[in-house]
Motif scaffolding. Structure first.
Motif, short mmCIF file in Angstrom:
data_model
loop_
_atom_site.label_atom_id
_atom_site.label_comp_id
_atom_site.label_asym_id
_atom_site.label_seq_id
_atom_site.Cartn_x
_atom_site.Cartn_y
_atom_site.Cartn_z
N UNK A 116 0.77 -1.24 -0.04
CA UNK A 116 0.03 -0.02 0.03
C UNK A 116 0.97 1.23 0.00
N UNK A 117 1.88 1.29 0.93
CA UNK A 117 2.75 2.33 0.88
C UNK A 117 3.49 2.68 -0.60
N UNK A 118 4.00 1.35 -1.29
CA UNK A 118 4.60 1.76 -2.48
C UNK A 118 3.66 2.03 -3.47
N UNK A 119 2.31 1.58 -3.46
CA UNK A 119 1.49 1.66 -4.63
C UNK A 119 0.80 2.94 -4.56
N UNK A 120 0.34 3.35 -3.28
CA UNK A 120 -0.50 4.62 -3.02
C UNK A 120 0.26 5.75 -2.26
N UNK A 121 1.24 5.25 -1.64
CA UNK A 121 2.08 6.28 -1.02
C UNK A 121 1.36 6.62 0.36
N UNK A 122 0.73 5.62 0.91
CA UNK A 122 0.04 5.82 2.17
C UNK A 122 0.56 4.96 3.12
N UNK A 123 0.72 5.48 4.46
CA UNK A 123 0.98 4.65 5.59
C UNK A 123 -0.30 4.21 6.36
N UNK A 124 -0.64 2.90 6.51
CA UNK A 124 -1.49 2.18 7.32
C UNK A 124 -1.09 1.39 8.50
N UNK A 125 -1.69 1.24 9.08
CA UNK A 125 -1.31 0.17 10.35
C UNK A 125 -1.73 -1.02 10.21
N UNK A 126 -1.25 -2.11 10.71
CA UNK A 126 -1.45 -3.64 10.74
C UNK A 126 -2.83 -3.84 11.12
N UNK A 127 -3.30 -3.05 12.11
CA UNK A 127 -4.47 -3.20 12.41
C UNK A 127 -5.72 -3.15 11.42
N UNK A 128 -5.37 -1.92 10.38
CA UNK A 128 -6.16 -1.77 9.36
C UNK A 128 -6.16 -2.76 8.38
N UNK A 129 -4.94 -3.27 8.31
CA UNK A 129 -4.69 -4.46 7.17
C UNK A 129 -5.56 -5.81 7.63
N UNK A 130 -5.27 -5.91 9.07
CA UNK A 130 -6.17 -7.22 9.70
C UNK A 130 -7.64 -7.04 9.37
N UNK A 131 -8.36 -5.77 9.84
CA UNK A 131 -9.50 -5.67 9.50
C UNK A 131 -10.21 -5.84 8.17
N UNK A 132 -9.26 -5.44 7.07
CA UNK A 132 -9.74 -5.21 5.70
C UNK A 132 -9.59 -6.79 5.30
N UNK A 133 -8.61 -7.64 5.86
CA UNK A 133 -8.76 -9.04 5.48
C UNK A 133 -10.14 -9.85 5.76
N UNK A 134 -10.46 -9.50 7.22
CA UNK A 134 -11.68 -9.91 7.62
C UNK A 134 -12.87 -9.72 6.94
N UNK A 135 -12.84 -8.36 6.57
CA UNK A 135 -14.12 -7.78 5.83
C UNK A 135 -14.17 -8.41 4.33
#
Length: 708
Positions: A116-135
């Motif tokens: 996500x950082x390389x493609x969109x140049x955005x910093x996200x947390x591991x918690x956001x990635x976890x909830x995204x996978x679950x969703x």
């Protein structure tokens, strides 16, 4: 920026106005139509190549609305802000990575964050990635309520496409007319017909946890084909593993396979109390074997050690009762509590010495069920219908693939049995054969002797009758008389039995968009109690089950490298600068490592020497500290190198070895553990007429001699 009042200027969609300082280029993102931005003045600016993937414009740009620019800085020299806060949510991440997550449910969270950082140049947390996978996983086939609401339609689709199969769905009905999911059982006709046609009457029962959106446990009944591979028979999803659910599962399995009272059936399982009670209720005449791996895991918690381990597995593997009694007597001599513990576990259920002889299966563990649980690890993390469909597809493809393999086999017996016989051909060379009568022979090796009857396919060790495959004694007898080894293999391991088990198949099923509606009340998801803490995904391993190459230091006795005493290390040694007593001699020496000074007393003489503070003496692990101070020579003369702060090899070896001298012992150098004076330290005087060094101290002397 502020929102304007009019819509997009459609006339300028394809006529871009060139602007030297106000162009916005985003070559890596998807391009859309030119967007007209109006300023407060009369002039308007068209910004080209606006991307719908830009997280800023996703919030600001709404089709049909003008964006009024209050201020515009065309030249940017500030650092980019990668933390966009509420502009980037886990729902947006799930939308962007939906396809990747569905294809790879075990996608690394850190890999997703870095991408996500390389493609969109955005910093996200591991918690956001976890909830995204679950969703993403949750919404793959719809929400949880919709998922469970289709279970009746799914059951009807299975029964219509596979007539004769069993699919039982139980729900809990409430007073308000709603229904809650309780459990579901599935057994396809092609599977149970194959088990009845080509598999031994041995069933392994086990349960495994379901984690993610579908909570509960998966109960399985597993058979063994002619190649000793797993053969799934039936499976069920329940809320919890207890006596009621195991009784319900065995009731349906009993009816599907026509097991009657269990006569001639062997069950292999763990020691779950609810499972044991259910087997006693529905299959009272069945032989119930307990998995020895689970028994040993509990046994090891109380009685650990290599000797207990070897004796336990020897007791479980032996095939004769007299051998079992002898091994148990050895365990009793070690610890009577260990003996009582194993006897209380009923040896009839875990030792081969007491197994039934006509089952053609000598297995005492349930590893085949564990193999199936591992094979469906990924489906177990998915919603219930998706999981059940992937299990069905896995077994359907397995039946088709094994059918081709079994049909094309040119050998009369299966590959695993052929491999086993080849191994036994090598081992039989250690045994000697003595003919006795017609088709009767005696096989001997040392004090061991067994009789073999080739006509009745019987060996006195009982292993041939237990497994259905010739034992090493039978192999030696067959090779001695020149008969074909295949004649001694049971028909359960033949190519014909292997093909018979896979001649049936699971029929294809319609997709979910073609399922017929039913009049049943759609069941709701079960109420799941959320436990505190992070959910456990990895299987909890037994104490001795580890893949790490690291050796535990628990139980190891430390040896101090300073005073060579047991029970502590160098850091906690209280003998720094103190005395060191040696049991083999009368010497006592004090060591001061801080400044390199030392004082030693041996017999009636005293030696005092001092080294330089720069680090004289031998270096301890290359740190430059003085290990022992330089001393006087054995003749009483001072070593000149000691007064100069230099290392004196001669004085060092004399002072250290003298501590180990025991003049009252035998002076023969052979008692040192050294073969000749050549093995002595290089700088040590070779006059050994009055020296006797114990073997362990000889090792110390040679090791210290290398530290220069």
């Amino acid at each position: 920026m502020e929102n304007g009042s009019s819509g997009l200027n459609e006339e300028q969609n394809h006529n871009s106005i060139e602007s030297s300082d106000d162009d916005y280029n985003s070559s890596d993102c998807e391009e859309i139509e030119n967007v007209d931005f109006q300023t407060e003045g009369d002039e308007s600016v068209v910004i080209k190549d606006i991307s719908t993937s830009d997280p800023f414009l996703n919030k600001l740009l709404v089709r049909g609305v003008f964006l009024v620019i209050k201020s515009l800085i065309s030249e940017h020299k500030c650092c980019r802000n990668y933390n966009l806060g509420a502009l980037v949510t886990y729902r947006w991440i799930a939308l962007q990575y939906f396809k990747e997550i569905i294809e790879d449910p075990f996608m690394s969270l850190r890999k997703m964050r870095d991408d996500i950082r390389q493609k969109f140049m955005i910093d996200v947390s591991l918690g956001q990635c976890t909830r995204a996978k679950q969703l993403a996983l949750f919404d793959n086939e719809g929400g949880l309520i919709e998922h469970y609401g289709k279970l009746y339609q799914y059951r009807q689709a299975l029964l219509e496409s596979n007539p004769g199969s069993t699919c039982r769905l139980d729900v809990d009905e409430s007073a308000n007319g709603s229904a809650t999911f309780k459990r579901i059982y599935i057994c396809f006709k092609g599977v149970k017909d194959g088990w009845l046609a080509g598999c031994r009457k041995v069933i392994g029962l086990d349960g495994c946890f379901l984690k993610h959106t579908c909570r509960g446990e998966l109960l399985t009944a597993m058979g063994r084909d002619a190649n000793n591979q797993m053969y799934p028979i039936a499976w069920a999803v329940v809320r919890v593993e207890n006596a009621d659910n195991w009784g319900w599962f065995l009731h349906l399995l009993h009816d599907d396979l026509s097991l009657n009272d269990g006569n001639g059936i062997t069950i292999i399982s763990d020691s779950h109390k609810g499972l044991i009670d259910a087997v006693n209720d529905w299959l009272p005449e069945a032989e119930h074997r307990k998995c020895t791996r689970h028994i040993y895991a509990n046994f090891k918690k109380k009685y650990s050690g290599l000797q207990y381990q070897r004796l336990f597995w020897a007791a479980a593997s032996c095939t004769l009762e007299q051998q079992f009694v002898q091994i148990m007597d050895q365990i009793k001599q070690l610890h009577e509590g260990a003996y009582d513990y194993l006897i209380q576990r009923n040896p009839n259920s875990w030792s081969r010495a007491f197994f039934e002889m006509d089952r053609r299966c000598a297995a005492f563990e349930n590893g085949i069920s564990e193999s199936f649980n591992r094979a469906i690890l990924i489906p177990r993390h998915k919603p219930i219908i998706t999981m059940l469909e992937e299990i069905r597809l896995y077994i359907m493809q397995r039946l088709a693939a094994m059918n081709k393999v079994a049909f094309s086999l040119e050998d009369r017996i299966t590959p695993s049995i052929r491999k086993r016989l080849e191994i036994l051909k090598e081992k039989q060379r250690e045994w000697t054969v003595f003919p006795s009568g017609f088709q009767e022979l005696e096989i001997r090796k040392g004090d061991h002797s067994y009789g073999v009857n080739l006509q009745h396919k019987v060996c006195q060790c009982r292993m041939w009758e237990l497994s259905g495959v010739p034992c090493v004694h039978a192999v030696a007898a067959y090779l001695h008389v020149g008969n074909d080894l295949d004649l001694g293999v049971s028909h359960w391991y033949s190519q014909e039995s292997w093909f018979n088990a896979y001649q049936f198949s699971i029929k294809p099923v319609f997709g979910s968009n073609m399922w017929k509606r039913t009049s049943d009340v759609p069941p709701l998801p079960p109420l799941v109690r959320t436990m505190p803490g992070r959910p456990q995904k990895a299987r909890i391993k037994a104490p001795g089950e580890t893949c790490s190459s690291h050796t535990s230091r628990v139980g190891r006795t430390m040896t101090c490298t300073n005073c060579w005493q047991k029970g502590h290390n160098k850091a906690s040694c209280r003998g720094r600068g103190g005395s060191v007593n040696e049991a083999s001699g009368s010497g006592m020496g004090g060591i001061d490592e801080a400044n390199g000074s030392g004082m030693e007393t041996s017999g009636g003489g005293t030696r005092d020497g001092r080294t330089s503070s720069r680090g004289g003496g031998t270096s301890s692990r290359g740190r430059g500290r003085g290990r022992r101070g330089g001393g006087t020579t054995s003749s009483g003369g001072t070593d000149p190198s000691a007064s100069l702060g230099m290392f004196s090899p001669q004085s060092y070896w004399e002072s250290n070895i003298e501590m180990l001298i025991a003049p009252d012992q035998n002076s023969d150098p052979g008692n040192w553990g050294l073969s000749s004076p050549i093995d002595y330290p290089q700088h040590c005087a070779h006059d050994s007429s009055n020296w006797t060094v114990p073997y362990k101290k000889r090792t110390q002397v040679r090791r210290e001699g290398t530290r220069q």
